[in-house]
Design a protein around this motif. Structure first.
Motif, PDB file in Angstrom:
ATOM      1  N   ARG A  79       0.838  -1.307   0.053  1.00  0.00           N
ATOM      2  CA  ARG A  79       0.079  -0.166  -0.056  1.00  0.00           C
ATOM      3  C   ARG A  79       0.799   1.162  -0.339  1.00  0.00           C
ATOM      4  O   ARG A  79       0.554   2.315  -0.223  1.00  0.00           O
ATOM      5  N   ARG A  80       2.249   0.944   0.127  1.00  0.00           N
ATOM      6  CA  ARG A  80       2.973   2.314   0.133  1.00  0.00           C
ATOM      7  C   ARG A  80       4.540   1.450   0.182  1.00  0.00           C
ATOM      8  O   ARG A  80       4.855   0.542  -0.023  1.00  0.00           O
ATOM      9  N   LEU A  81       5.507   2.549   0.217  1.00  0.00           N
ATOM     10  CA  LEU A  81       6.868   2.174  -0.106  1.00  0.00           C
ATOM     11  C   LEU A  81       7.310   1.233   0.772  1.00  0.00           C
ATOM     12  O   LEU A  81       7.129   1.348   2.253  1.00  0.00           O
ATOM     13  N   HIS A  83       6.042  -2.026   2.142  1.00  0.00           N
ATOM     14  CA  HIS A  83       4.966  -2.426   2.751  1.00  0.00           C
ATOM     15  C   HIS A  83       4.486  -3.687   2.527  1.00  0.00           C
ATOM     16  O   HIS A  83       4.553  -4.084   1.221  1.00  0.00           O
TER      17      HIS A  83
END
Ligand code: MLT
Ligand code: MN
Ligand code: ZN
Length: 303
Positions: A79-81, A83
């Protein structure tokens, strides 16, 4: 009472070791699965994903195809850098199709591996698994029948089912149908729901069948339709039982024992590429006629 849970189970890989098609196999199913536009879609190797909130996921068995399985299932993607929604992995035996995916998950990402002592030993004894940074990836040894939580709110238990040591640890003729730490099934409970995942099972005792009765879902060993299927197909010398897998068909098969159970979703998984149930025909009709579904990659059930 309001059902607060949204227990989701996704079949990441419905095929047994080797997948469908298997790299070196030209059998009827493997050939069909290679045809562009074929109704028989390729299937990856043995794994399930479970979530209660769609955010955090537990993976049951680390398939060598896990990289593709993550690519095919958006819910499992970052969902993000740096993760991953994958919180934990639970292993049901030490075979390559259930272990090799750990090597794919080696990029400095924290998660917990739950396994029996015997399966944890296979990992500890193989230095290649040292690529998983022990500061980030912890292995939790779980005893048979000891409750543990692969996700908050998801209660799991390992149950001993008849099996054998992993293929690569066989030394001569292994003892078959041993009930111990080498092969386990899983009982999962969340918000009053109960389900089972048993991708390898050498035989069914009355006690095990009785335990499965009344569950909300059952994912069961569908490796071979008939015990001598691989010999008949000319691809090998081993029976299913010798590999630690009871057949679907026959007097001692899983269909006869499990077909009568009052379990609303009964699904075959860990299906070998030689198994005729992959395609329309009398074997598939027999399975479906007894209330079983044939698992496939991407199949999702909600309970
Ligand atoms: C099995 O389920 O029998 C194993 O995955 C065999 C193997 O390791 O190829
Ligand atoms: Mn297997
Ligand atoms: Zn094949």
């Amino acid at each position: 009472m309001k059902n607060t849970s949204d227990l989701r189970v996704v079949v990441l890989g419905a095929a047994a070791g080797g997948g469908l098609p298997q790299w070196n196999c030209g059998c009827r199913n493997c050939s069909a699965a290679r045809e562009p536009g074929s109704s028989l879609r390729p299937q990856t190797q043995s794994s399930l994903a479970v979530s209660l909130d769609g955010e955090a996921w537990a993976i049951f068995n680390a398939s060598p195809d896990i990289r593709q399985q993550i690519q095919d299932n958006r819910a499992l993607q970052p969902r993000r850098l740096r993760h991953s929604p994958i919180n934990s992995l639970v292993l049901t035996n030490g075979d390559i199709d259930h272990l090799a995916g750990l090597l794919v998950l080696r990029e400095k990402q924290p998660f917990t591996v739950f396994a029996t002592g015997a399966v944890a030993e296979v990992i500890a004894d193989n230095p290649v698994f040292g690529v998983l940074d022990p500061g980030l990836v912890s292995t939790r040894v779980v005893a048979i029948e000891e409750p543990f939580f692969p996700l908050p709110g998801l209660e799991a238990r390992l149950l001993a089912v008849p099996g054998k040591v992993p293929l690569f640890l066989e030394d001569g003729d292994p003892e078959l149908e041993v009930e111990g730490e080498q092969t386990v099934g899983l009982e999962l409970r969340a918000d009053g729901k109960r389900l089972y995942y048993i991708p390898g099972c050498g035989a069914l005792s009355d006690r095990l069948v009785a335990r499965l009765e009344g569950a909300d879902a059952l994912f069961f060993d569908g490796t071979l339709f008939s015990d001598d299927e691989m010999i008949a197909a000319g691809v090998g010398q081993k029976t299913g039982r010798r590999m630690g897998h009871m057949p679907i068909a026959g007097e001692d098969g899983s269909l006869k024992a499990l077909g009568p159970l009052k379990v609303p979703r009964k699904i075959y998984v860990h299906i070998n590429n030689t198994n005729p149930i992959w395609q329309a025909g009398p074997e598939r009709e027999q399975v479906e006629g007894h209330g079983f579904e044939v698992g496939f990659d991407g199949m999702e059930i909600r309970l």
